[in-house]
Enzyme design. Structure first.
Site, PDB file in Angstrom:
ATOM      1  CD  GLU A  58      -5.442  -7.007   8.583  1.00  0.00           C
ATOM      2  OE1 GLU A  58      -4.331  -6.553   8.194  1.00  0.00           O
ATOM      3  OE2 GLU A  58      -6.301  -7.413   7.802  1.00  0.00           O
TER       4      GLU A  58
ATOM      5  CG  HIS B 254      -0.686  -7.619   4.816  1.00  0.00           C
ATOM      6  ND1 HIS B 254      -0.583  -7.622   6.190  1.00  0.00           N
ATOM      7  CD2 HIS B 254      -2.008  -7.374   4.548  1.00  0.00           C
ATOM      8  CE1 HIS B 254      -1.774  -7.407   6.725  1.00  0.00           C
ATOM      9  NE2 HIS B 254      -2.654  -7.248   5.738  1.00  0.00           N
ATOM     10  CD  GLU B 255      -3.712  -6.831   1.232  1.00  0.00           C
ATOM     11  OE1 GLU B 255      -4.656  -7.634   1.333  1.00  0.00           O
ATOM     12  OE2 GLU B 255      -3.574  -5.857   1.989  1.00  0.00           O
TER      13      GLU B 255
ATOM     14  CG  HIS C 295      -5.189 -10.904   4.247  1.00  0.00           C
ATOM     15  ND1 HIS C 295      -5.626 -11.241   5.507  1.00  0.00           N
ATOM     16  CD2 HIS C 295      -4.865  -9.577   4.304  1.00  0.00           C
ATOM     17  CE1 HIS C 295      -5.551 -10.174   6.296  1.00  0.00           C
ATOM     18  NE2 HIS C 295      -5.092  -9.162   5.587  1.00  0.00           N
TER      19      HIS C 295
END
EC number: 3.4.24.-
Length: 307
Positions: free
Chosen positions: A225, A144-145, A148
């Site tokens: 997100e 997830h990071e 980003h």
């Protein structure tokens, strides 16, 4: 949660007010009319984007200072080796430069990514995450990071905030001049100059327009997100990403991340009604459902990442 939102808004509004004061000083010193037209728009853009871009360039340094994050230069144990290698593998798969990997001391399950570009980023995880999550769940959080970073979310948010700040500064002063002219009885703008009430009006408009700007910025934040969750599912597997979000939902609480980087953490707050408009993250239940409803990623399936 509401206290954190209030502090976030107060910080952003204080910046806008400070910029307004600086612009007023420049107007008084150099005699340049900055209360309308192209001159005001240029100055508003310079100051509106200036703060956002400076914050972006300093984001890694300020995040390390604010959280006390320790960058892993040489892994001290097997867990740190796994962290570094997992981020390296995911960064290669996402086509970005290897981010710095760090650990910070905090009890909650959380992680964040920040940095000035896709190839100059930082991915940090809390000690609470390392203690409470399985390797599969932690892998999804890292995905997830990394997503980003790959999506350029830090740069995008800085540009969005710069645009919003520019229009807040510009519109507050244009509208303030119109209202001040109306109250002074000089609607054609030929009165001697801004009155005391003009600065009061602009101060109030900065806060009102700044609040609406924050709502828009948080809408963008919530949207990214969902994209990062989808990216984490592609890099680690959808079932792992769902399991990670479910674990976050079970342990959701107050975040210890500083205000300036809370929007880049994986764990969001809980709110209802109008407060939801000021949240940087969608509710975890909505994020989990979005992943369950998403079609299979055929590329991930071919690469052996089971969805």
């Amino acid at each position: 949660m509401f206290k954190r939102i209030t502090l976030f808004l107060a910080t952003n509004l204080a910046v806008l007010v400070l910029l307004g004061i600086v612009m007023s000083v420049l107007q008084g010193v150099f005699g340049v009319r900055l209360d309308g037209g192209a001159g005001l728009l240029v100055f508003a853009a310079v100051f509106g984007f200036g703060g956002s871009l400076i914050s972006l360039m300093m984001s890694k340094w300020s995040a390390k200072m604010a959280t006390g994050a320790r960058v892993i230069e040489q892994p001290r144990n097997e867990a740190e080796r796994w962290l570094v290698e997992t981020v390296r593998r995911q960064a290669d798969a996402a086509g970005i430069g290897m981010p710095e990997v760090a650990v910070y001391d905090a009890p909650e399950i959380n992680a964040f990514a920040t940095g000035a570009s896709r190839n100059n980023a930082l991915v940090a995880v809390s000690t609470g995450l390392l203690r409470s999550m399985s390797r599969d769940e932690a892998e999804a959080v890292l995905g997830h990071e990394v997503s980003h970073v790959a999506n350029g979310d830090m740069v995008t948010m800085a540009l969005v905030q710069g645009v919003l700040n520019t229009f807040v500064i510009f519109l507050a002063r244009v509208v303030g001049r119109v209202i001040d002219g109306f109250l002074s009885g000089s609607r054609d703008g030929e009165h001697a100059g801004p009155s005391f009430f003009y600065y009061v009006i602009v101060f109030v408009l900065d806060m009102v327009f700044g609040l609406f700007a924050s709502m828009i910025a948080m809408w963008f934040s919530r949207h990214r997100e969902f994209r990062a969750d989808a990216g984490g599912a592609r890099l680690a597997g959808r079932h792992k990403m769902i399991a990670a979000l479910e674990r976050l939902a079970q342990n959701q609480g107050q975040s210890t991340l500083p205000n300036q980087i809370q929007a880049f953490g994986i764990s969001g707050a809980v709110a209802h009604g109008m407060r939801r408009l000021l949240l940087s993250h969608p509710p975890l239940a909505e994020r989990i459902q979005a992943l369950r409803d998403a079609p299979l990623d055929e590329h991930a399936v071919r690469q052996g990442v089971v969805s």
